[in-house]
Design a protein around this motif. Structure first.
Motif, mmCIF file in Angstrom:
data_model
loop_
_atom_site.group_PDB
_atom_site.id
_atom_site.type_symbol
_atom_site.label_atom_id
_atom_site.label_comp_id
_atom_site.label_asym_id
_atom_site.label_seq_id
_atom_site.Cartn_x
_atom_site.Cartn_y
_atom_site.Cartn_z
ATOM 1 N N ASN B 150 0.825 -1.210 0.000
ATOM 2 C CA ASN B 150 0.000 0.000 0.000
ATOM 3 C C ASN B 150 0.860 1.261 0.000
ATOM 4 O O ASN B 150 0.493 2.268 -0.588
ATOM 5 C CB ASN B 150 -0.944 -0.004 1.195
ATOM 6 C CG ASN B 150 -2.210 -0.795 0.897
ATOM 7 O OD1 ASN B 150 -2.153 -1.777 0.165
ATOM 8 N ND2 ASN B 150 -3.331 -0.361 1.445
ATOM 9 N N PHE B 151 2.003 1.196 0.653
ATOM 10 C CA PHE B 151 2.900 2.348 0.644
ATOM 11 C C PHE B 151 3.532 2.537 -0.728
ATOM 12 O O PHE B 151 4.008 3.609 -1.052
ATOM 13 C CB PHE B 151 3.996 2.187 1.704
ATOM 14 C CG PHE B 151 3.621 2.798 3.023
ATOM 15 C CD1 PHE B 151 4.037 4.088 3.336
ATOM 16 C CD2 PHE B 151 2.841 2.111 3.929
ATOM 17 C CE1 PHE B 151 3.688 4.677 4.547
ATOM 18 C CE2 PHE B 151 2.492 2.685 5.134
ATOM 19 C CZ PHE B 151 2.907 3.960 5.453
ATOM 20 N N GLY B 153 1.807 2.285 -3.297
ATOM 21 C CA GLY B 153 0.738 2.831 -4.121
ATOM 22 C C GLY B 153 -0.204 1.761 -4.642
ATOM 23 O O GLY B 153 -1.109 2.041 -5.416
ATOM 24 N N HIS B 176 -2.062 11.678 -0.770
ATOM 25 C CA HIS B 176 -1.643 11.922 -2.142
ATOM 26 C C HIS B 176 -0.364 11.157 -2.451
ATOM 27 O O HIS B 176 0.534 11.090 -1.622
ATOM 28 C CB HIS B 176 -1.413 13.429 -2.316
ATOM 29 C CG HIS B 176 -0.835 13.795 -3.648
ATOM 30 N ND1 HIS B 176 -1.562 13.710 -4.809
ATOM 31 C CD2 HIS B 176 0.399 14.245 -3.988
ATOM 32 C CE1 HIS B 176 -0.803 14.085 -5.819
ATOM 33 N NE2 HIS B 176 0.394 14.422 -5.346
ATOM 34 N N ASN B 177 -0.329 10.534 -3.650
ATOM 35 C CA ASN B 177 0.873 9.784 -4.018
ATOM 36 C C ASN B 177 1.842 10.706 -4.744
ATOM 37 O O ASN B 177 1.623 11.058 -5.898
ATOM 38 C CB ASN B 177 0.472 8.614 -4.926
ATOM 39 C CG ASN B 177 1.658 7.741 -5.306
ATOM 40 O OD1 ASN B 177 2.808 8.146 -5.158
ATOM 41 N ND2 ASN B 177 1.372 6.539 -5.782
ATOM 42 N N ARG B 179 4.639 10.249 -5.984
ATOM 43 C CA ARG B 179 5.431 9.664 -7.067
ATOM 44 C C ARG B 179 4.695 9.795 -8.400
ATOM 45 O O ARG B 179 5.213 10.328 -9.361
ATOM 46 C CB ARG B 179 5.729 8.195 -6.781
ATOM 47 C CG ARG B 179 6.605 7.530 -7.834
ATOM 48 C CD ARG B 179 6.887 6.084 -7.499
ATOM 49 N NE ARG B 179 5.654 5.330 -7.278
ATOM 50 C CZ ARG B 179 4.886 4.837 -8.247
ATOM 51 N NH1 ARG B 179 5.235 5.007 -9.513
ATOM 52 N NH2 ARG B 179 3.784 4.188 -7.965
ATOM 53 N N SER B 180 3.429 9.348 -8.405
ATOM 54 C CA SER B 180 2.678 9.462 -9.655
ATOM 55 C C SER B 180 2.047 10.842 -9.765
ATOM 56 O O SER B 180 1.763 11.311 -10.839
ATOM 57 C CB SER B 180 1.590 8.390 -9.707
ATOM 58 O OG SER B 180 0.530 8.743 -8.825
ATOM 59 N N ASP B 181 1.837 11.448 -8.632
ATOM 60 C CA ASP B 181 1.249 12.778 -8.523
ATOM 61 C C ASP B 181 -0.207 12.835 -8.948
ATOM 62 O O ASP B 181 -0.821 13.876 -8.934
ATOM 63 C CB ASP B 181 2.075 13.803 -9.325
ATOM 64 C CG ASP B 181 1.905 15.206 -8.756
ATOM 65 O OD1 ASP B 181 1.519 15.295 -7.557
ATOM 66 O OD2 ASP B 181 2.122 16.179 -9.472
ATOM 67 N N HIS B 183 -2.298 9.831 -8.261
ATOM 68 C CA HIS B 183 -3.022 8.773 -7.563
ATOM 69 C C HIS B 183 -3.039 9.027 -6.071
ATOM 70 O O HIS B 183 -2.337 9.899 -5.578
ATOM 71 C CB HIS B 183 -2.371 7.415 -7.838
ATOM 72 C CG HIS B 183 -2.410 7.030 -9.275
ATOM 73 N ND1 HIS B 183 -1.322 7.180 -10.105
ATOM 74 C CD2 HIS B 183 -3.409 6.522 -10.036
ATOM 75 C CE1 HIS B 183 -1.631 6.779 -11.315
ATOM 76 N NE2 HIS B 183 -2.897 6.376 -11.312
ATOM 77 N N ALA B 184 -3.818 8.159 -5.412
ATOM 78 C CA ALA B 184 -3.833 8.212 -3.949
ATOM 79 C C ALA B 184 -3.083 7.009 -3.404
ATOM 80 O O ALA B 184 -2.886 6.014 -4.104
ATOM 81 C CB ALA B 184 -5.267 8.193 -3.431
ATOM 82 N N MET B 185 -2.639 7.093 -2.157
ATOM 83 C CA MET B 185 -2.134 5.935 -1.438
ATOM 84 C C MET B 185 -3.056 5.737 -0.243
ATOM 85 O O MET B 185 -3.481 6.701 0.370
ATOM 86 C CB MET B 185 -0.707 6.171 -0.934
ATOM 87 C CG MET B 185 0.303 6.368 -2.036
ATOM 88 S SD MET B 185 1.985 6.328 -1.400
ATOM 89 C CE MET B 185 1.970 7.688 -0.270
ATOM 90 N N LEU B 187 -2.890 4.269 3.199
ATOM 91 C CA LEU B 187 -1.871 3.786 4.116
ATOM 92 C C LEU B 187 -2.493 3.095 5.324
ATOM 93 O O LEU B 187 -3.260 3.719 6.072
ATOM 94 C CB LEU B 187 -1.001 4.954 4.590
ATOM 95 C CG LEU B 187 -0.339 5.742 3.462
ATOM 96 C CD1 LEU B 187 0.570 6.815 4.052
ATOM 97 C CD2 LEU B 187 0.439 4.845 2.522
#
Ligand code: SF4
Ligand code: SF4
Ligand code: SF4
Ligand code: SF4
Ligand code: SF4
Lengths: 307, 287
Positions: B150-151, B153, B176-177, B179-181, B183-185, B187
């Motif tokens: 999940n961390f 993504g 907010h993720n 890395r992809s900017d 998507h969501a994560m 956690l």
């Protein structure tokens, strides 16, 4: 050898004394087997083994066959879901460590203590404790191999240890003797799994075999010492009531796990009655088995008769 | 009784030599016993540490009291219907004979009637515990944020789904993720006010080595200094700030916004600033 047994007809060469004269290895009890037959010369030994293994079997029926008559182990158990039994010495350590246990454990310890106080504390050692099988085996092998020597600690060591373990429990706040106690290590090991605890049991065996004759149960074990204290008022006692028949073969001294207890009764040293009242006598009945003259008999502490 | 005493050399009063011998033997016995007791005591102190993966049964007293109370009988082990509990064996590094479990191997199923606690004759497992939800065997910690799916993504969620106290002991926190900017994560986040330490999450983590682990409380939690106060908590309790409302200074360029609103619209270029370097995929930059 034949000449020896001829000159000393009263004491056969297999006995401790006869063998010492003949310079051969003694076979204590051999004469009793000849006189009384094998079964009668092993009666109490067989009964004791049946008791020790039977009690162990009761504990193992659950884990092995799913028959839950007794749950737990010698430290604390529950029989048929109603009878709690707890080792009183263990519980004393717990109290010394600062914990007041629930009433089940207190009741269990009370029942155990009352039983042994009444009938004799060291019945535990000879009829229940699994380590007895180990130390008996070591003593037997030591006799058969003729191993001598080693250094036996004072027989009072166990009584010091009994008190010191309570003090150590208070100081460390844990059940001090349970860190090493071979009794619970062996019993729990058989029922719940050993891990490396067999090493402690092996240690006791090797100690008794090579380093100290009857060292563990007769000199070190504080659990045995605790049950020895409960043994002071034992109802069941051994008497040497036919001591007049004794032919001084010394076989009883050789097989007795606490030989110092026999002399006062058998030889009327510092007492006149033939009852073995010393708290160290485990009421194992070995002296009865190996005596070809049937000098010993199991009786109660009130029977001071002599025949 | 008196005759019995006579068999002991102590009462062999006639000879002082016998008494001396007896005293010497006693001293030897005391010395030997002291050495042995010292050894056992030191070993016991040494061996009472417990590995982090070994969790005590529900209701267990705090570790020092537990070691004083538990007589190592295994009655709790016997009454556990899921074979969760095990008596430690010499070599397991847990005080020999005491019960424990490892969540990764067999977790506690949180029985409603808590048979293990009922079975304990000594009180090492405290019968004050009647609601298994109040058990605090340990605390789950998402210990490795670098491998937890999940961390990264993804949507694994397994630890969250299996939790018997789902949405209270463990929640999925939307973040907010970066890395992809776009998507969501979600956690997995454990809450100490509801986690019982049952180990179900650790048991079912799909990784070869669990990223979420139940730890004993002493390892799992930090401790705030006694004198620390949370301003917002104190403020709410007092019904207003204790040090007077703070001055709110205007923020240049954001005067038309509400206080604290620093959000920036997509594509917004601050006046008199160079167009910024493209950051994420969704940065709005076109070739
Ligand atoms: S002395 Fe100790 S080990 Fe020996 S039989 Fe008695 S309790 Fe068991
Ligand atoms: S005197 Fe007899 S019954 Fe007592 S311990 Fe010795 S052999 Fe056993
Ligand atoms: S709560 Fe149930 S599953 Fe958990 S340890 Fe106790 S008996 Fe076993
Ligand atoms: S039932 Fe209680 S005393 Fe017995 S092993 Fe379990 S925790 Fe210890
Ligand atoms: S240990 Fe894991 S599964 Fe158990 S209550 Fe805590 S978060 Fe839930």
């Amino acid at each position: 050898m034949s000449t020896v047994s001829q000159t000393h007809t009263a004491v056969p060469a297999t006995s401790v004394k006869g063998a010492a004269r003949a310079g051969v290895m003694a076979r204590p009890g051999a004469e009793a087997v000849q006189e009384k037959g094998w079964w009668r010369a092993h009666k109490w030994l067989l009964l004791r083994r049946a008791s020790q293994l039977g009690i162990l079997a009761l504990f193992l029926l659950g884990p092995w066959f799913g028959l839950w008559i007794v749950k737990g182990n010698l430290s604390s158990s529950l029989t048929l879901g109603v009878l709690p039994l707890t080792d009183p010495y263990l519980l004393l350590q717990s109290v010394a460590a600062g914990q007041w246990p629930y009433k089940e454990a207190v009741l269990g310890a009370g029942i155990v203590a009352a039983f042994y106080l009444l009938f004799g504390g060291r019945l535990f050692c000879s009829w229940v404790c699994p380590v007895n099988l180990v130390t008996d085996a070591a003593a037997w092998l030591r006799r058969r191999l003729g191993i001598k020597g080693g250094k036996v600690p004072s027989e009072y060591t166990r009584y010091w240890l009994l008190g010191l373990m309570l003090a150590a429990s208070a100081l460390t706040g844990s059940l001090a003797w349970e860190w090493v106690n071979p009794v619970s290590m062996l019993h729990r090991g058989l029922i719940f799994g050993f891990g490396l605890s067999w090493g402690i049991v092996l240690g006791v065996f090797v100690y008794d075999l090579l380093l100290a004759s009857r060292g563990w149960c007769g000199h070190v074990c504080p659990v045995g010492a605790f049950y020895g204290v409960l043994n002071k008022t034992a109802l069941i006692r051994v008497t040497a009531d036919k001591r007049a028949e004794c032919n001084d073969c010394m076989d009883c001294f050789a097989v007795c796990p606490e030989p110092q207890v026999i002399r006062p009764a058998l030889k009327a040293v510092a007492q006149d009655h033939p009852l073995i009242l010393d708290q160290d006598c485990t009421s194992c009945g070995r002296c009865i088995d190996v005596c070809s003259k049937d000098v010993f008999r199991l009786t109660t502490r009130f029977d001071r008769s002599e025949s | 009784m008196s005759t019995q005493k006579n068999t002991r050399p102590s009462a062999d009063g006639k000879s002082g030599q016998a008494r001396r011998r007896f005293l010497k033997e006693m001293a030897g016995a005391a010395g030997g016993a002291c050495m042995l007791a010292l050894g056992v005591g030191l070993y016991g102190t040494e061996a009472s540490a417990r590995p982090a993966s070994a969790i005590r049964p529900p209701g267990a007293l705090p570790e020092p009291e537990f070691l004083a109370a538990c007589v190592r009988c295994g009655l709790c082990v016997r009454d556990c219907p899921f074979d969760t509990l095990k008596l430690s064996e010499l070599g397991d590094n847990v005080a020999t004979g005491t019960p424990y479990f490892e969540g990764r191997k067999v977790p506690c199923e949180m029985c409603e009637d808590i048979p293990c606690v009922k079975a304990c004759p000594t009180g090492a497992l405290d019968r004050e515990l009647t609601d298994i939800g109040k058990a605090r065997m340990g605390l789950a910690v998402l210990i490795d944020q670098e491998t937890c799916l999940n961390f990264l993504g993804l949507r694994c969620d397994v630890c969250y789904r299996v939790c018997p106290v789902i949405d209270k002991a463990i929640t999925l926190e939307l973040v907010h993720n970066p890395r992809s900017d776009r998507h969501a994560m979600l956690l997995p986040t454990v809450h100490s006010d509801a986690c019982t330490g049952c180990g179900k999450c650790e048991h079912s983590c799909v990784l070869p080595e669990a990223a979420i682990k139940v730890l004993p409380y002493a390892l799992a939690q930090g401790k705030a200094a006694e004198h620390y106060r949370k301003g917002w908590v104190e403020k709410e309790a007092a019904g207003g700030s204790l040090i007077g409302e703070q001055q709110q200074l205007p923020m240049r360029g954001l005067e038309d916004r509400k206080y604290g609103d620093t959000r920036v619209a997509p594509g917004y270029v601050p006046p008199s600033a160079e167009p910024s370097r493209p950051a994420g995929i969704d940065s709005g930059w076109k070739p």
